[in-house]
Scaffold this motif. Structure first.
Motif, short mmCIF file in Angstrom:
data_model
loop_
_atom_site.label_atom_id
_atom_site.label_comp_id
_atom_site.label_asym_id
_atom_site.label_seq_id
_atom_site.Cartn_x
_atom_site.Cartn_y
_atom_site.Cartn_z
N PHE A 74 -17.58 36.74 1.23
CA PHE A 74 -18.72 37.27 1.07
C PHE A 74 -19.69 36.29 0.50
O PHE A 74 -20.92 36.03 1.40
N HIS A 75 -19.38 35.65 -0.47
CA HIS A 75 -20.47 34.59 -1.00
C HIS A 75 -20.62 33.38 -0.02
O HIS A 75 -21.79 33.03 -0.12
N SER A 76 -19.47 33.14 0.41
CA SER A 76 -19.80 31.79 1.24
C SER A 76 -20.50 32.04 2.45
O SER A 76 -21.37 31.32 3.16
N GLY A 77 -20.17 33.50 3.13
CA GLY A 77 -20.98 33.76 4.37
C GLY A 77 -22.27 33.86 4.20
O GLY A 77 -23.09 33.43 4.71
N MET A 78 -22.52 34.46 2.89
CA MET A 78 -24.22 34.67 2.59
C MET A 78 -24.81 33.49 2.25
O MET A 78 -25.81 33.16 2.57
N GLY A 79 -23.94 32.34 1.48
CA GLY A 79 -24.42 31.20 1.25
C GLY A 79 -24.86 30.40 2.26
O GLY A 79 -25.84 29.55 2.86
N LEU A 80 -24.02 30.41 3.60
CA LEU A 80 -24.31 29.77 4.54
C LEU A 80 -25.46 30.13 5.63
O LEU A 80 -26.29 29.57 6.03
N LEU A 81 -25.39 31.57 5.45
CA LEU A 81 -26.94 32.27 6.30
C LEU A 81 -28.01 32.04 5.43
O LEU A 81 -29.16 31.48 6.13
N THR A 82 -28.01 31.99 4.15
CA THR A 82 -29.31 31.60 3.31
C THR A 82 -29.58 30.04 3.59
O THR A 82 -30.67 29.63 3.70
N ASP A 83 -28.48 29.19 3.75
CA ASP A 83 -28.80 27.69 3.98
C ASP A 83 -29.61 27.46 5.37
O ASP A 83 -30.26 26.74 5.61
N ILE A 84 -28.97 28.35 6.16
CA ILE A 84 -29.84 28.22 7.60
C ILE A 84 -31.12 28.58 7.82
O ILE A 84 -31.86 27.99 8.18
N LEU A 85 -31.22 29.79 6.72
CA LEU A 85 -32.35 30.10 6.54
C LEU A 85 -33.38 29.25 5.96
O LEU A 85 -34.64 28.93 6.62
N ASN A 86 -33.02 28.39 5.07
CA ASN A 86 -33.76 27.21 4.36
C ASN A 86 -33.90 26.15 5.36
O ASN A 86 -35.14 25.61 5.50
N LEU A 87 -33.00 25.70 6.31
CA LEU A 87 -33.04 24.98 7.37
C LEU A 87 -34.30 25.35 8.30
O LEU A 87 -35.05 24.27 8.80
N VAL A 88 -34.24 26.30 8.66
CA VAL A 88 -35.23 26.92 9.50
C VAL A 88 -36.30 26.92 9.05
O VAL A 88 -37.52 26.44 9.68
N VAL A 89 -36.76 26.94 7.67
CA VAL A 89 -37.86 26.92 7.13
C VAL A 89 -38.38 25.59 7.08
O VAL A 89 -39.81 25.24 7.18
N LEU A 90 -37.51 24.77 6.57
CA LEU A 90 -37.74 23.23 6.32
C LEU A 90 -38.39 22.69 7.67
O LEU A 90 -39.29 21.92 7.84
N VAL A 91 -37.68 23.04 8.89
CA VAL A 91 -37.73 22.21 10.27
C VAL A 91 -38.92 22.73 10.69
O VAL A 91 -40.11 22.22 11.27
N GLY A 92 -39.27 24.39 10.64
CA GLY A 92 -40.32 24.88 11.20
C GLY A 92 -41.60 24.71 10.38
O GLY A 92 -42.67 24.45 11.17
N GLY A 93 -41.39 24.71 9.18
CA GLY A 93 -42.74 24.33 8.34
C GLY A 93 -43.20 22.85 8.26
O GLY A 93 -44.37 22.62 8.56
N GLY A 94 -42.03 22.19 8.43
CA GLY A 94 -42.55 20.70 8.85
C GLY A 94 -43.01 20.32 10.10
O GLY A 94 -44.33 19.70 10.14
N LEU A 95 -42.79 21.12 11.28
CA LEU A 95 -43.36 21.04 12.35
C LEU A 95 -44.82 21.62 12.49
O LEU A 95 -45.83 21.05 12.79
N CYS A 96 -44.64 22.76 11.66
CA CYS A 96 -46.23 23.21 11.81
C CYS A 96 -47.17 22.33 10.95
O CYS A 96 -48.21 22.15 11.13
N CYS A 97 -46.61 21.75 9.80
CA CYS A 97 -47.49 20.86 8.94
C CYS A 97 -47.72 19.48 9.89
O CYS A 97 -48.81 19.02 9.81
#
Length: 573
Positions: free
Chosen positions: A240-263
């Motif tokens: 449960f924790h590893s799966g949720m950790g992976l999904l939240t890390d992917i979420l952070n990655l999307v924010v980093l890349v998407g936000g970086g592109l917007c900036c």
């Protein structure tokens, strides 16, 4: 089940509302930091607005102090809500257990019951405090961060929130597995507690028979079962924790890349990008809280289910028009009584009929398992008969309240139970309102006063758990002393002297003779020499009542009683 759990908050509602209000303020405080940080990066620092930097810095300090105060209240009073609920539930379950029939305790281990009252309620307390708080704070931070994020960049925010259903579906799927795992863990830890309680209580026997290794093997078996169940629970938690950790890390990655592109393409400023990253972290915080909440929910609700299992066990029922027995004379009649311990089981007593006049002594003898003790236990309604009737002074015992019935009955058993405490405490158990003079008088009548007088602390002497510091005869005399204080009209003496030496037996028998004067007395005995003077002797076998009569009459009949008596006499000679 959830609705039933929520009902326990009602007595503590004001404190609970205070906890939730402070949690709300603390959550709102967290929403200020990213906005002020973004403004400093975009406005105050580039424009060299020192005054505004210091003002908003001071404002943040004030917000952090307010947040600290709110967190203190949440941690202190929030836990108070949980522990008060725990104490109330423990009191409720303990009170309910006083009303449960003997059959419940015949089929449930003491250690397992203790595990439900202690371990399970501890987990329920943690859920009671952290569960609503985590959900409430998560909702505030989730909604607040979403509203601010969508004002910064709606498209990116919608894309990020599209990942939320995946997180929820994964959490729901794993929740079911975790529920099964934690419930099994509860069962196994209860078995460990039961084996531990049993082994500690019998440690003197284990040492006497040098069976320490056997006890270790028994305990290791239940301990391994617990270990296996716990490892499975932790494996499920790990997934449960590893799966949720992976999904939240992917979420952070999307924010980093998407936000970086917007900036990069000038859709948002550097300060807004920084602010966006901080709010995403705030957005992920409630997700982490929900992860913790799911674990607490599984622990707490599995414990609450086991708590409810005891609370839903039916109490001993009273007739709606049950009468207070007041003082009984002790005319006891068994009218065609049949009793079995379990449904579809063999009858322990079948169609037994017998009359016991008030003030007389009736002895029950016969082979082991013939139902002698069971017959006596039916009189105070420790068990309910299947058919027939038992009356006292012409009143069916089922028409009387149990408390008033049992107030008129005193029991002395071979296996005496004494409570941890002092000699005075255990004697006074027969009458909690007894004076010092009455306690001493009862001790004298039970032939225990002289012994107590030799002790350095006298009646304040601590006797250890279950009276372990006393001999068998001393424990038996203490139990007789508390019966002198109770002074009931009906006595049940269940092999009260069978495990004692002759000298101690004579001393206790003398006390019992004094106690039995002018009382209806039922005696279960294996030593036939102790019941020669009984007014009536009843010989019970698996077929029911085989013989009745006085000692002399039964010897002259040359039946089963005569055979038992001759056998014992030969053994003694």
């Amino acid at each position: 089940m959830i609705k039933r759990f929520i009902s326990y908050y009602k007595p503590h509602l004001p404190l609970f509302c205070l906890d939730m209000f402070c949690a709300l303020i603390a959550a709102l405080c967290d929403l200020f930091f990213p906005t002020i940080t973004g403004d400093m990066i975009d406005k105050y620092i580039p424009n060299r607005q020192l005054n505004l930097m210091l003002i908003w810095g001071a404002a943040l300090l004030g917000i952090f102090i307010l947040k600290a105060c709110m967190n203190y209240i949440v941690q202190y009073y929030g836990h108070c809500v949980g522990v008060r609920m725990q104490a109330a539930m423990r009191k409720e379950i303990f009170s309910h257990m006083q009303t449960l029939p003997f059959s419940f305790f015949d089929t449930h281990k003491t250690g397992a019951i203790m595990s439900r009252i202690v371990n399970d309620l501890m987990e329920i307390s943690e859920l009671a405090h952290h569960g609503p708080e985590n959900l409430f704070i998560s909702a505030i931070m989730f909604i607040g961060s979403f509203c601010i994020l969508i004002t910064i960049n709606p498209i990116l925010t919608v894309c990020i929130f599209a990942l939320i259903p995946i997180l929820l579906l994964f959490a729901i799927k794993m929740r079911k597995r975790m529920g099964r795992a934690f419930k099994q863990t509860r069962v196994e830890i209860a078995e460990v507690n039961a084996d531990l309680e049993n082994s500690i209580a019998g440690i003197r026997v284990a040492k006497a028979f040098t069976n320490a290794s056997h006890e270790e093997r028994k305990f290791s078996k239940s301990n391994r079962a617990f270990l296996k169940a716990r490892e499975f629970a932790y494996r499920t938690m790990g997934e449960f924790h590893s799966g949720m950790g992976l999904l939240t890390d992917i979420l952070n990655l999307v924010v980093l890349v998407g936000g970086g592109l917007c900036c990069f393409y000038g859709m948002i400023t550097t300060g807004e990008f920084f602010k966006y990253m901080l709010y995403i972290n705030l957005f992920l915080t409630p997700i982490r809280r929900i992860i913790d909440f799911i674990e607490q929910l599984q622990n707490g609700m599995s414990g609450f289910e086991r708590y409810c299992e005891i609370m839903d066990t039916k109490s001993e029922t009273e007739s709606p028009d049950a009468l207070d027995a007041a003082h009984l004379d002790g005319n006891i009649t068994f009218d065609d009584v049949t009793f079995t311990y379990e449904e579809d089981g063999a009858a322990v007593l079948s169609h037994v009929s017998l009359s016991v006049p008030a003030g007389k002594t009736v002895a029950f003898v016969g082979p082991s398992g013939s139902g002698k003790t069971t017959l006596c236990h039916l009189i105070p309604r420790f068990y309910e008969i299947d058919d027939g009737a038992i009356t006292i002074d012409g009143m069916d015992i089922r028409s009387l309240t149990r408390d008033s019935l049992r107030r008129n009955i005193g029991i002395v058993q071979q296996d005496v139970f004494l409570f941890t405490g002092t000699i005075r405490d255990n004697i006074a158990y027969g009458n909690l309102d007894a004076s010092e003079e009455e306690i001493i008088h009862a001790a004298k009548l039970a032939n225990i006063h002289d012994f107590v007088s030799t002790l350095p602390d006298g009646y304040d002497t601590f006797i250890g758990e279950r009276g372990v510091k006393l001999s068998g005869g001393q424990k038996q005399r203490l139990s007789i002393a508390r019966l002198f204080l109770k002074n009931p009209p009906i006595l049940i003496l269940d092999e009260a002297t069978s495990a004692l030496d002759n000298a101690t037996e004579q001393m206790i028998q003398s006390a019992l003779d004094t106690l039995s004067q002018n009382k209806t007395t039922l005696v279960v005995a294996h030593r036939l020499s102790t019941i020669k003077n009984a007014d009536l002797i009843v010989v019970l076998t698996s077929n029911g009542i085989e013989e009745t009569g006085t000692h002399e009459e039964l010897l002259q009949n040359h039946g089963l009683y005569a055979q038992l008596y001759e056998s014992q006499f030969k053994n003694l000679s």
